[in-house]
Design a protein around this motif. Structure first.
Motif, PDB file in Angstrom:
ATOM      1  N   GLY A 311       6.116  19.939  35.547  1.00 50.68           N
ATOM      2  CA  GLY A 311       6.930  18.756  35.325  1.00 50.68           C
ATOM      3  C   GLY A 311       6.132  17.554  34.855  1.00 50.68           C
ATOM      4  N   ILE A 312       5.100  17.809  34.049  1.00 52.18           N
ATOM      5  CA  ILE A 312       4.329  16.714  33.435  1.00 52.18           C
ATOM      6  C   ILE A 312       5.204  16.079  32.353  1.00 52.18           C
ATOM      7  N   PRO A 313       5.120  14.741  32.193  1.00 46.30           N
ATOM      8  CA  PRO A 313       5.938  14.099  31.152  1.00 46.30           C
ATOM      9  C   PRO A 313       5.571  14.580  29.754  1.00 46.30           C
ATOM     10  N   LEU A 314       6.479  14.351  28.807  1.00 45.43           N
ATOM     11  CA  LEU A 314       6.309  14.860  27.440  1.00 45.43           C
ATOM     12  C   LEU A 314       4.963  14.458  26.838  1.00 45.43           C
ATOM     13  N   ALA A 315       4.595  13.170  26.988  1.00 45.40           N
ATOM     14  CA  ALA A 315       3.342  12.710  26.381  1.00 45.40           C
ATOM     15  C   ALA A 315       2.159  13.497  26.938  1.00 45.40           C
ATOM     16  N   GLY A 316       2.186  13.744  28.236  1.00 51.40           N
ATOM     17  CA  GLY A 316       1.112  14.507  28.864  1.00 51.40           C
ATOM     18  C   GLY A 316       1.071  15.930  28.344  1.00 51.40           C
ATOM     19  N   GLU A 317       2.236  16.551  28.240  1.00 56.55           N
ATOM     20  CA  GLU A 317       2.291  17.934  27.742  1.00 56.55           C
ATOM     21  C   GLU A 317       1.721  18.001  26.329  1.00 56.55           C
ATOM     22  N   LEU A 318       2.106  17.039  25.485  1.00 55.87           N
ATOM     23  CA  LEU A 318       1.634  17.063  24.091  1.00 55.87           C
ATOM     24  C   LEU A 318       0.126  16.879  24.043  1.00 55.87           C
ATOM     25  N   TYR A 319      -0.377  15.908  24.816  1.00 57.82           N
ATOM     26  CA  TYR A 319      -1.822  15.676  24.809  1.00 57.82           C
ATOM     27  C   TYR A 319      -2.574  16.948  25.223  1.00 57.82           C
ATOM     28  N   PHE A 320      -2.151  17.547  26.335  1.00 54.10           N
ATOM     29  CA  PHE A 320      -2.903  18.706  26.812  1.00 54.10           C
ATOM     30  C   PHE A 320      -2.749  19.897  25.864  1.00 54.10           C
ATOM     31  N   MET A 321      -1.616  19.967  25.178  1.00 56.09           N
ATOM     32  CA  MET A 321      -1.468  21.049  24.187  1.00 56.09           C
ATOM     33  C   MET A 321      -2.444  20.856  23.030  1.00 56.09           C
ATOM     34  N   TYR A 322      -2.486  19.630  22.471  1.00 54.93           N
ATOM     35  CA  TYR A 322      -3.362  19.394  21.319  1.00 54.93           C
ATOM     36  C   TYR A 322      -4.832  19.599  21.712  1.00 54.93           C
ATOM     37  N   ALA A 323      -5.215  19.043  22.864  1.00 55.19           N
ATOM     38  CA  ALA A 323      -6.615  19.147  23.284  1.00 55.19           C
ATOM     39  C   ALA A 323      -7.008  20.607  23.465  1.00 55.19           C
ATOM     40  N   THR A 324      -6.084  21.382  24.034  1.00 47.31           N
ATOM     41  CA  THR A 324      -6.375  22.793  24.268  1.00 47.31           C
ATOM     42  C   THR A 324      -6.520  23.552  22.953  1.00 47.31           C
ATOM     43  N   MET A 325      -5.618  23.252  22.011  1.00 45.97           N
ATOM     44  CA  MET A 325      -5.692  23.942  20.718  1.00 45.97           C
ATOM     45  C   MET A 325      -7.028  23.667  20.042  1.00 45.97           C
ATOM     46  N   LEU A 326      -7.539  22.453  20.268  1.00 45.03           N
ATOM     47  CA  LEU A 326      -8.791  22.053  19.642  1.00 45.03           C
ATOM     48  C   LEU A 326      -9.959  22.954  20.040  1.00 45.03           C
ATOM     49  N   ILE A 327      -9.898  23.530  21.252  1.00 45.64           N
ATOM     50  CA  ILE A 327     -10.994  24.389  21.707  1.00 45.64           C
ATOM     51  C   ILE A 327     -11.166  25.587  20.764  1.00 45.64           C
ATOM     52  N   ALA A 328     -10.072  25.951  20.098  1.00 51.90           N
ATOM     53  CA  ALA A 328     -10.154  27.099  19.184  1.00 51.90           C
ATOM     54  C   ALA A 328     -11.182  26.849  18.081  1.00 51.90           C
ATOM     55  N   VAL A 329     -11.410  25.582  17.727  1.00 53.29           N
ATOM     56  CA  VAL A 329     -12.300  25.308  16.593  1.00 53.29           C
ATOM     57  C   VAL A 329     -13.763  25.676  16.906  1.00 53.29           C
ATOM     58  N   PRO A 330     -14.392  25.072  17.939  1.00 48.71           N
ATOM     59  CA  PRO A 330     -15.773  25.487  18.223  1.00 48.71           C
ATOM     60  C   PRO A 330     -15.882  26.954  18.635  1.00 48.71           C
ATOM     61  N   THR A 331     -14.857  27.484  19.303  1.00 49.64           N
ATOM     62  CA  THR A 331     -14.911  28.895  19.686  1.00 49.64           C
ATOM     63  C   THR A 331     -14.874  29.759  18.431  1.00 49.64           C
ATOM     64  N   GLY A 332     -14.032  29.346  17.477  1.00 47.01           N
ATOM     65  CA  GLY A 332     -13.977  30.065  16.205  1.00 47.01           C
ATOM     66  C   GLY A 332     -15.328  30.040  15.508  1.00 47.01           C
ATOM     67  N   VAL A 333     -15.967  28.874  15.508  1.00 46.69           N
ATOM     68  CA  VAL A 333     -17.291  28.751  14.868  1.00 46.69           C
ATOM     69  C   VAL A 333     -18.243  29.791  15.446  1.00 46.69           C
ATOM     70  N   LYS A 334     -18.202  29.956  16.763  1.00 49.19           N
ATOM     71  CA  LYS A 334     -19.104  30.922  17.396  1.00 49.19           C
ATOM     72  C   LYS A 334     -18.814  32.335  16.906  1.00 49.19           C
ATOM     73  N   VAL A 335     -17.535  32.704  16.922  1.00 53.22           N
ATOM     74  CA  VAL A 335     -17.180  34.065  16.502  1.00 53.22           C
ATOM     75  C   VAL A 335     -17.592  34.289  15.055  1.00 53.22           C
ATOM     76  N   PHE A 336     -17.294  33.306  14.188  1.00 53.56           N
ATOM     77  CA  PHE A 336     -17.651  33.456  12.766  1.00 53.56           C
ATOM     78  C   PHE A 336     -19.170  33.583  12.605  1.00 53.56           C
ATOM     79  N   ASN A 337     -19.912  32.832  13.400  1.00 57.90           N
ATOM     80  CA  ASN A 337     -21.369  32.919  13.330  1.00 57.90           C
ATOM     81  C   ASN A 337     -21.870  34.315  13.696  1.00 57.90           C
ATOM     82  N   TRP A 338     -21.278  34.897  14.733  1.00 60.25           N
ATOM     83  CA  TRP A 338     -21.710  36.249  15.109  1.00 60.25           C
ATOM     84  C   TRP A 338     -21.394  37.239  14.000  1.00 60.25           C
TER      85      TRP A 338
END
Lengths: 533, 379
Positions: A311-338
């Motif tokens: 029951g987090i408010p909409l703004a909180g849900e959106l923030y945590f969604m965007y921040a979480t999606m962002l983790i895919a970028v450095p993680t992707g860099v690692k996989v691509f490097n391997w």
């Protein structure tokens, strides 16, 4: 820094290990302590595994067969706690102990007595935790995430022992981490600059900071529980002005970095193994370091993605969604490097490489399902189902656990002086690989179809894939006995390993004899050419 | 000719098989559900799923090609490159663009899910260990409908003594009934631990948190029976507290409401009359098995120490006033709930009488619903 390193023993008398059991009790040697950590974690891995097989046996068919619901909840809880705090984390600390001094050209860890102490707390912590199975009311039964008020007002009396055990594990981890940080900052051989350190050292360096930052938070949250249970406070009780959701915020502020604590050292292991067997330098060393640091930073600001349904408010849900999606970028860099490291290499596929490649593929599957879980509207359907169970087991078992096994196969010739049995090693790999996928892949389906996690019995439409999953679990579980056999066989003998061990290996640990002598780098190495691949 | 027939048959059965396989496959994916929101959530899920598959195919494809072509056994010499700024920038920027593509529909769906305009019907959903209580809120409290909804699957099916029914573990005694094409708001809370109210077909999952009320809503478009489960670990019988929602036409809904209100009136009347001990015992056993047996066990022996035995010890053989007090108000700090909020006076009187006279508890006393009613009113 150099003052420490240049202080030689001029008496020409090098101590070997003490004889008998006291060698292990009093040891301050990083190699002995590393060995203790690794054996302890393997024992816990088998213990947690037995609990998991209990769970999968009950879930083999619908209906209650052998395990009643109150016991089932104890099994899931203790399985999680033991695997996270007893198997995966100590295994990485064991690897850190063995490898960090040898990789940076140091004679030992910086704080050897503390090192001994931080290990020897653990058997007592887990002895106490496991003893709760025999207490009145049974072991912890509120899930490894121990959400209040289930873990406070509704907990069995053993919860107090659980809290004390968590405190002890926390003290052990914090001391171990301080040791890693101090060792890396002060004990590097001359010329071993930060950006020359092997990635395993880098990832552990960052992991240690994560541990120092979040273990006190865990200690805080269990202390608040203790106060609520015994001293009349109401941190997590709305009736007294508290909030049960506060528990989840504090827990996951620890819990999300904890997830990366269990995977960053794995990144380091894989970054060592793939270049060796591809016979090609690691692609994008600098970006690997920056990606690791970015992931560690992001891990502090995404915690509420475990709590999208509270029951987090909409703004909180959106923030945590965007921040979480962002983790895919450095993680992707690692996989691509391997992948880029493998590309145009000259690969051979010995057991460590097989585990490392399986790590990249299966961890990526777990990462992609993690990306799906970040999407809040879809997460409302995924949350607390077997889809989540499949996701985190994909990143933890063929992720962290496979990397630990890869590390053991990769470095065991250096540790013991003997090569392991390659045929048996490959057999162990293929059995584990098939077992893991048969166990956890179908759990994606049953989760999407709507099976909640942590239930001892389920509706009939989930029956088929649960049966498949249970079969896979038994295959995976029993294959680990083969692992035990291979390790013991390797310790007792086998083809002698060369100092170099692997044709394509780079790093200071391969410049010392196999087996590594009890004391190494009592004088610092001079050439840093071999620092990292 | 025979051969052709055989081939025809084989082809037909193959076709049938693949149909069966397809049917099974849809049961292994997220449910599309019966609301506009659930359909959009499903579409979003499939979009991300396909994107993830594409990424997977690309990454694993390159790996597999590499593993096949770049092997030492083929006599290749390893390349020496170990960085390339253009490539590294590309594989940082392209994922960000893909993430933006995912974020746009996710954001708009989420905004619409959080849209909180006026509702046509408000239902308070209250989680209990291990059942649900539904209250149809009404400006006039006398008109409010309130009932408990608990698992109906017989114990013998769970214990494998009988064949399992079609809706094994997904069947309740009193389903939630809602009208279709109306905006129904669920106000979700809990009486004890955290539960989670989840109906996959509505894409509604909301944690039930004691002391707080959170809302969620659904406009169901098709009449039908929709089944869900508690989705947050809430103790021993977490796996045994399903949710069943009947979505019906408005006319049927009105009929059901009238029926429920008549029932409430009848309960009121039964509280007023004087019951015989046998009547109380029969009713008591029924209530006991429904509400008490999960913890105290059908034989009253409990599972000590969390769930104490009632046989020959404790409240059931102690003073009547203590027994009534614990039933009405619960026992703080334990799993014993305050049943004064869940059961009507007749049910409470019956179950107390039953517990004091069953399993060899020979107290030989009884309590009338009227007395309980007076006590509840005075509290």
């Amino acid at each position: 820094m150099s003052a420490v390193i240049e202080e030689h023993h001029h008496d020409g008398h090098h101590h070997g290990p003490d004889k008998g059991i006291m060698r292990w009790v009093f040891t301050t040697n990083h190699k002995d302590i590393g060995t203790l950590y690794l054996w302890f974690s393997f024992l816990m891995f088998l213990t947690g595994g037995v609990l998991a097989l209990g769970i999968r046996t009950e879930l083999f068919q619908p209906g209650l067969q052998i395990i009643q619901p109150e016991i089932f909840n104890q099994l899931t809880t203790m399985h999680g706690l033991i695997m996270v705090f007893g198997a995966v984390m100590p295994a990485f600390v064991g690897l850190a102990n063995w490898l960090i001094p040898m990789m940076i050209g140091a004679p030992d860890m910086a704080l050897p007595r503390m090192n001994n102490y931080s290990f020897w707390i653990l058997p007592f912590a887990f002895g106490m935790l496991l003893s709760t199975f025999f207490m009145e009311g049974g072991a912890p039964n509120y899930g490894w995430t121990f959400y209040a008020p289930l873990s406070t007002d509704y907990a069995p009396p053993s919860v107090t022992f659980f809290i004390f055990a968590v405190h002890m594990m926390g003290i052990s981890s914090i001391m171990g981490s301080i040791n890693v940080v101090v060792t890396i900052l002060n004990m590097r051989a001359p010329g071993m600059t930060l950006m020359k350190m092997p990635l395993f050292v880098w990832t552990w360096f960052i992991t240690a900071y994560l541990l120092i930052a979040v273990m006190p938070v865990l200690a805080g949250v269990v202390t608040m529980m203790l106060m609520d249970i015994h001293f009349g406070t109401a941190f997590f009780n709305a009736g007294g002005g508290g909030d049960p959701v506060l528990f989840q915020h504090v827990f996951w502020f620890f819990g999300h970095p904890e997830v990366y604590i269990m995977i960053l050292p794995a990144f380091g292991v894989v970054s060592a193994i793939i270049p060796t067997f591809a016979r090609k330098r690691l692609f994008g060393y600098d970006s690997m370091v920056y990606a690791t640091a970015s992931i560690a930073f992001l891990s502090f600001i995404v915690w509420a993605h475990h709590m999208f349904t509270v029951g987090i408010p909409l703004a909180g849900e959106l923030y945590f969604m965007y921040a979480t999606m962002l983790i895919a970028v450095p993680t992707g860099v690692k996989v691509f490097n391997w992948v880029a490291t493998m590309w145009q290499g000259a690969m051979t596929f010995e057991t460590p490489m097989l585990f490392a490649i399986a790590f990249v593929i299966l961890f990526t599957i777990g990462g992609l399902s993690g990306l799906m879980l970040a999407i809040v509207p879809a997460d409302f359907q995924y949350h607390d189902t077997y889809f989540v169970v499949a996701h985190f087991h994909y990143v933890l078992v063929p992720g962290s656990v496979f990397s630990i096994m890869a590390a053991v196969y990769y470095w065991i010739p250096k540790w013991t002086g003997n090569m392991y049995d390659e045929t048996l090693g490959k057999t162990h790999f293929w059995l584990s690989f098939i077992g893991v996928n048969v166990t956890f892949f179908p759990q994606h389906f049953i989760g999407l179809a709507g099976m909640p996690r942590r239930i001892p019995d389920y509706a009939l439409q989930f029956a088929d894939w649960n049966m498949v999953s249970s079969c896979g679990a038994f295959l995976f579980g029993f294959s680990q006995l083969l692992f035990l056999f291979i390790v013991i066989k390797c310790i007792r003998g086998g083809k002698k390993a060369t100092d170099q061990v692997w044709e394509g290996a780079h790093g200071l640990e391969w410049t010392i004899p196999s087996p590594a002598p009890y004391h190494t780098f009592t004088t610092p190495p001079t050439s840093m050419k071999e620092a990292h691949g | 000719m025979n051969r052709v027939m055989q081939m025809w048959q084989a082809g037909l059965s193959l076709l049938l098989c693949s149909n069966v396989a397809l049917a099974d496959w849809s049961a292994l994916n997220m449910r599309q559900g019966v609301t506009e929101i659930s359909q959009r959530v499903y579409d979003l899920h499939m979009l991300i799923f396909y994107i993830c598959c594409a990424i997977g195919v690309l990454v694993f494809g390159v790996m597999i090609i590499s593993m096949l072509m770049h092997r030492k056994s083929l006599g290749v010499t390893p390349a020496t490159f170990h960085e390339d700024t253009r490539v590294e920038v590309a594989w940082t920027v392209i994922p960000i663009i893909i993430l933006l593509v995912m974020a746009v529909p996710a954001t708009s769906t989420l905004r619409d899910m959080y849209e909180s305009s006026d509702s046509d019907l408000d239902i308070e959903v209250r989680g209990y260990q291990w059942k649900w209580q539904y209250t149809y809120l009404n400006e006039d409290p006398a008109e409010e409908i309130q009932f408990m909804s608990a698992l109906k699957t017989p114990r013998n099916e769970i214990q494998n003594l009988e064949a399992k029914g079609e809706h094994y573990l997904l069947d309740v005694d009193n389903p939630l009934v809602i009208p279709i094409n109306k905006r129904v708001r669920f106000l979700v809370t809990s009486q004890d631990t955290i539960h989670s109210f989840w109906v996959p077909d509505f894409a509604v999952k909301r944690d039930a948190i004691p002391g707080f009320i959170h809302e969620s809503w659904a406009v169901v478009e098709e009449p039908g029976v929709y089944r869900g489960q508690c989705a947050e670990l809430c103790g021993k019988d977490h796996g045994f507290m399903p949710i069943v929602v009947h979505a019906v036409e408005q006319a049927d809904y009105d009929l059901w409401i009238a029926e429920k209100q008549a029932e409430a009136k009848e309960v009121f009347n039964t509280v007023g009359k004087t019951w015989s001990k046998d009547e109380l015992m029969v009713k008591g056993e029924e209530v006991y098995l429904q509400h008490c047996a999960a913890c105290h066990q059908p034989n009253g022996q409990g599972i000590p120490p969390a769930f104490p035995s009632l046989v020959g010890q404790g409240i059931a053989v102690g003073p009547m006033s203590g027994h009534i007090d614990i039933l009405l108000n619960g026992q703080a700090g334990t799993a014993m709930q305050a049943f004064g909020q869940q059961l009507n006076p007749a049910e409470i009187a019956a179950v107390i009488t039953y517990e004091r006279n069953a399993w060899g508890n020979d107290m030989n006393d009884m309590v009338q619903p009227k007395e309980i009613n007076t006590m509840m009113a005075s509290e």
